[in-house]
Design a protein around this motif. Structure first.
Motif, PDB file in Angstrom:
ATOM      1  N   TRP A   1       0.553  -1.153  -0.066  1.00  0.00           N
ATOM      2  CA  TRP A   1      -0.160  -0.162  -0.490  1.00  0.00           C
ATOM      3  C   TRP A   1       0.781   0.964   0.032  1.00  0.00           C
ATOM      4  O   TRP A   1       0.765   2.199  -0.853  1.00  0.00           O
ATOM      5  CB  TRP A   1      -1.147  -0.106   1.186  1.00  0.00           C
ATOM      6  CG  TRP A   1      -1.414   1.495   1.878  1.00  0.00           C
ATOM      7  CD1 TRP A   1      -2.240   2.255   1.109  1.00  0.00           C
ATOM      8  CD2 TRP A   1      -1.051   2.256   2.506  1.00  0.00           C
ATOM      9  NE1 TRP A   1      -2.628   2.829   1.736  1.00  0.00           N
ATOM     10  CE2 TRP A   1      -1.643   3.296   2.244  1.00  0.00           C
ATOM     11  CE3 TRP A   1       0.238   2.011   3.702  1.00  0.00           C
ATOM     12  CZ2 TRP A   1      -1.865   4.334   3.167  1.00  0.00           C
ATOM     13  CZ3 TRP A   1       0.308   2.841   4.582  1.00  0.00           C
ATOM     14  CH2 TRP A   1       0.257   4.660   4.395  1.00  0.00           C
ATOM     15  N   ALA A   2       1.932   1.017   1.027  1.00  0.00           N
ATOM     16  CA  ALA A   2       2.408   2.569   0.983  1.00  0.00           C
ATOM     17  C   ALA A   2       3.735   2.835  -0.307  1.00  0.00           C
ATOM     18  O   ALA A   2       4.125   3.285  -0.519  1.00  0.00           O
ATOM     19  CB  ALA A   2       3.781   1.831   1.714  1.00  0.00           C
ATOM     20  N   MET A   3       3.418   1.668  -1.359  1.00  0.00           N
ATOM     21  CA  MET A   3       4.167   2.033  -2.746  1.00  0.00           C
ATOM     22  C   MET A   3       3.576   2.781  -3.298  1.00  0.00           C
ATOM     23  O   MET A   3       3.786   3.740  -4.091  1.00  0.00           O
ATOM     24  CB  MET A   3       4.319   0.398  -3.104  1.00  0.00           C
ATOM     25  CG  MET A   3       6.250   0.258  -2.635  1.00  0.00           C
ATOM     26  SD  MET A   3       6.278  -1.223  -3.820  1.00  0.00           S
ATOM     27  CE  MET A   3       6.043  -0.663  -5.087  1.00  0.00           C
TER      28      MET A   3
ATOM     29  N   VAL B   1      10.226   1.561  -0.625  1.00  0.00           N
ATOM     30  CA  VAL B   1       9.889   1.167   0.357  1.00  0.00           C
ATOM     31  C   VAL B   1      10.068  -0.020   0.925  1.00  0.00           C
ATOM     32  O   VAL B   1      10.020  -0.729   0.374  1.00  0.00           O
ATOM     33  CB  VAL B   1       8.739   0.873   0.583  1.00  0.00           C
ATOM     34  CG1 VAL B   1       7.698   0.615   1.985  1.00  0.00           C
ATOM     35  CG2 VAL B   1       7.620   1.809  -0.515  1.00  0.00           C
ATOM     36  N   GLY B   2      10.526   0.379   1.926  1.00  0.00           N
ATOM     37  CA  GLY B   2      11.671  -1.107   2.788  1.00  0.00           C
ATOM     38  C   GLY B   2      10.564  -1.718   4.301  1.00  0.00           C
ATOM     39  O   GLY B   2      10.197  -0.465   5.084  1.00  0.00           O
TER      40      GLY B   2
ATOM     41  N   PRO C   1      14.756  -1.340  -0.905  1.00  0.00           N
ATOM     42  CA  PRO C   1      13.139  -1.779  -1.135  1.00  0.00           C
ATOM     43  C   PRO C   1      12.787  -3.306  -1.339  1.00  0.00           C
ATOM     44  O   PRO C   1      14.391  -4.438  -2.274  1.00  0.00           O
ATOM     45  CB  PRO C   1      13.087  -1.296  -2.226  1.00  0.00           C
ATOM     46  CG  PRO C   1      14.475  -0.820  -2.761  1.00  0.00           C
ATOM     47  CD  PRO C   1      15.043  -0.838  -1.936  1.00  0.00           C
ATOM     48  N   GLU C   2      11.748  -4.027  -1.065  1.00  0.00           N
ATOM     49  CA  GLU C   2      11.670  -5.269  -1.374  1.00  0.00           C
ATOM     50  C   GLU C   2      10.638  -5.505  -3.089  1.00  0.00           C
ATOM     51  O   GLU C   2      10.382  -4.789  -3.545  1.00  0.00           O
ATOM     52  CB  GLU C   2      10.688  -6.296  -0.467  1.00  0.00           C
ATOM     53  CG  GLU C   2      11.204  -6.187   0.980  1.00  0.00           C
ATOM     54  CD  GLU C   2      10.780  -6.906   1.927  1.00  0.00           C
ATOM     55  OE1 GLU C   2       8.997  -7.551   1.233  1.00  0.00           O
ATOM     56  OE2 GLU C   2      10.664  -5.980   2.948  1.00  0.00           O
TER      57      GLU C   2
END
Lengths: 162, 472
Positions: B81-83, B89-90, B214-215
């Motif tokens: 969601w944060a993307m 985002v990590g 970031p994943e």
């Protein structure tokens, strides 16, 4: 036959099975596939598919009820399309009219040799030729069939067994 | 972003309640509170408290076992969601996210508006959220945990992400805030607390860089197509399937993967959906080869009023390395295609092949394995002649250790012409095998005068004769 593969189509409920160590005299079990369909309809479909594809040059089908003319003809056409050899093992008297040839193979006692595989092959239907009888013997050294004279007419034997 | 009550928020989203609530985690043979909600917190309970003590303080505490694995999955959902705020985002520990919003804040009308949006969304979702913005990762973490708008130098030393013992020791020294630690001489601090403290301090101040990892999204092997007009012809469906297969195969090729099982979902106009399940005999990523294999499955589809959405998914993928094209023939590919086609009809596991096994028991001297999942194996040898067919032993009436001169089998009478043997095979005593409970077997190859060549055996330990196989 030594290099090429084969598929053996045999319904799943049939008891007994091929022993690869026994079959290795005649063909390499490495390249042998066994299909175990649930019904004869599936068995015929598998055989037709395999015959038509031609990836395996040799297809053996065991059936338990007689083929009708349509089924036999479809297998015949599939074999022609794929350029493959189909062999249908049928119970006595269940031959299909569409078959190109029909044979009756019976083992014969051979008093001469201990490892004998002597058989009497009788062609009982031939669309393009005459019928006849051969006595054959498998030679494991050369992987070839040898046609031999019938037992009893070989040199040194007394006469026909009957 | 810090989610102080991630685990309990996750559970309470399913069953909203204002009562005191806690998740229980078993640690060191004691049940301890793992995460609790605001109501429980206001009653004086805290994280890590013994469950029995908590019950004494708050008799109507509701509790559930904690599921850290589900929490991790929930955090992953939040990460995706944060993307929407930035692409970088990590994760930060088990209950936080770290976002690199450099260069993306203006898209939301500045940092303040962006934070406002995050707060609004999370408040609607019912997940407690604490935000911290900083020039460095350490500073953002400190503000999220210890005061959102505070000056970094004023924050307590615990905000430096250091261990509890170090925090206590620093406080004993009188260094209570980050500013105080910063003002102290570095060499004695390093000597006393090791490099960890100074590293954390430098990271918070920006003297040492701390990257965000970031994943990567796991690749999704699925494509779909929504059609403006419903289709119903087999050729049309095949055409759409081909257009879906091409990007899927390109993706598989890029990832060096091959599909082992494909699922084609066809949705009809009346919302009913049908599926075609294709299991492949070998991993594959070749459009031209996969497409014909779908033919049989698509033929069975009932189109009804038409199909307006088709989705193709590779449910099962396997690594498939790039192979050199050589002069060798592609007989193996053709064979695998044939196995797949037959397998769609009778089931992939019903096409079998033999593999040699290390046993002298005739029934156990080979394995029957599904051809699609095991390679062909060579190394066959038969030191003694073996029959070509084998069936369960069928008893015959006979006496003595020598093969009978005459016997009846399957309602036929035979007379022995020649008997070769015996070959003694002992049971494998290390296996429990009821078929070999009768003990030793003396096998004879009996050539009958009638022609059939049979494999007979005699069991000397419980006398009896059986037919076990037949030679060609």
């Amino acid at each position: 036959m030594a290099r090429a593969g084969a598929i053996w189509v045999r319904e799943a409920w049939l008891a007994g099975q091929l022993l690869p160590q026994g079959a290795m005299t005649y063909l390499d079990p490495t390249n042998l596939l066994v299909a175990r369909p649930n019904s004869q309809t599936d068995a015929l479909a598998v055989a037709e598919e395999a015959l038509k594809d031609g990836a395996l040059p040799f297809v053996v089908l065991e059936i338990t009820r007689p083929l009708n003319l349509r089924e036999g003809r479809r297998l015949q056409l599939a074999a022609k399309a794929g350029g493959t050899t189909g062999l249908c093992i049928i119970p006595e008297g269940m031959g299909s009219n569409a078959a190109e040839t029909r044979w009756r193979a019976t083992p014969v006692f051979d008093p001469m040799r201990e490892d004998s595989t002597l058989m009497r092959w009788e062609i009982i239907k031939n669309k393009t030729g005459t019928v006849g009888v051969w006595y054959v013997h498998w030679d494991p050294q050369t992987n070839r069939l040898h046609v031999v004279p019938p037992v009893g007419l070989q040199p040194g034997s007394a006469g026909l067994p009957e | 972003m810090w989610f102080p009550r991630l685990a309990s928020n996750r559970v309470l989203r399913g069953c909203p309640s204002e009562a005191p609530f806690a998740l229980i985690h078993k640690e060191a043979n004691a049940e301890r509170l793992y995460c609790l909600n605001d109501a429980a917190h206001s009653l004086g309970l805290y994280r890590g408290m013994n469950l029995a003590d908590a019950r004494a303080l708050c008799p109507d505490l509701r509790s559930r076992p904690a599921r850290p694995d589900l929490d991790a999955r929930f955090l992953d959902v939040l990460r995706r969601w944060a993307m929407r705020y930035c692409p970088w985002v990590g994760r930060e520990g088990a209950d936080g996210l770290v976002l690199d919003v450099t260069g993306s804040a203006h898209l939301w009308g500045g940092e303040a508006a962006m934070l406002e949006d995050m707060r609004a969304v999370m408040a609607r979702t019912g997940v407690a959220l604490r935000l911290g913005v900083g020039a460095t990762r350490g500073a953002a973490w400190a503000r999220a945990h210890y005061g959102e708008d505070a000056d970094l130098a004023q924050l307590p030393v615990a905000a430096l992400r250091i261990g509890a013992e170090t925090v206590t020791a620093l406080q004993r020294l009188g260094l209570r805030s980050i500013g105080a630690v910063q003002g102290a001489a570095r060499a004695p601090l390093a000597r006393r607390f090791g490099p960890e403290l100074l590293l954390r301090l430098d990271q918070a101040m920006g003297a040492v860089p701390e990257p965000i990892t970031p994943e990567a999204e796991p690749p999704q092997y699925a494509t779909r197509m929504t059609l403006p007009e419903p289709i119903g012809l087999v050729a049309d469906v095949m055409g759409v399937t081909q257009r879906l297969l091409e990007p899927l195969c390109a993706k598989l090729r890029a990832q060096h993967m091959g599909a082992r099982r494909l699922l084609l979902t066809l949705r009809r106009v009346d919302q009913a959906s049908q599926q075609v399940d294709l299991r492949l005999a070998a991993p594959m990523r070749d459009t031209a080869r996969i497409l014909p294999l779908f033919q049989r499955g698509i033929d069975t589809i009932e189109a009804g009023f038409g199909i307006d959405m088709i989705r193709l998914e590779a449910v099962l993928v396997e690594p498939l390395a790039v192979q050199q094209i050589g002069h060798v023939d592609h007989g193996n590919d053709r064979l695998n295609d044939l196995i797949t086609r037959i397998g769609t009809r009778i089931g992939l596991e019903n096409i079998q092949r033999f593999q040699p096994a290390d046993s002298h028991i005739p029934e156990h001297s080979f394995l029957i394995v599904p051809a699609a999942h095991s390679p062909s194996a060579s190394g066959w040898h038969a030191p003694r002649p073996r029959p070509i067919t084998l069936f369960p032993p069928e008893p015959i009436m006979a006496k003595g250790a020598e093969p009978p001169a005459r016997f009846r089998w399957r309602r036929m009478s035979f007379s022995t012409g020649r008997a070769v043997g015996p070959e003694r095979i002992a049971p494998e005593w290390w296996f429990e095998n009821p078929a070999w409970a009768s003990g030793l077997r003396d096998y004879w190859k009996v050539d009958t005068r009638e022609g059939r060549r049979l494999w007979l055996f005699y069991t000397p330990q419980s006398p009896g004769w059986y037919v076990h196989g037949e030679f060609a």
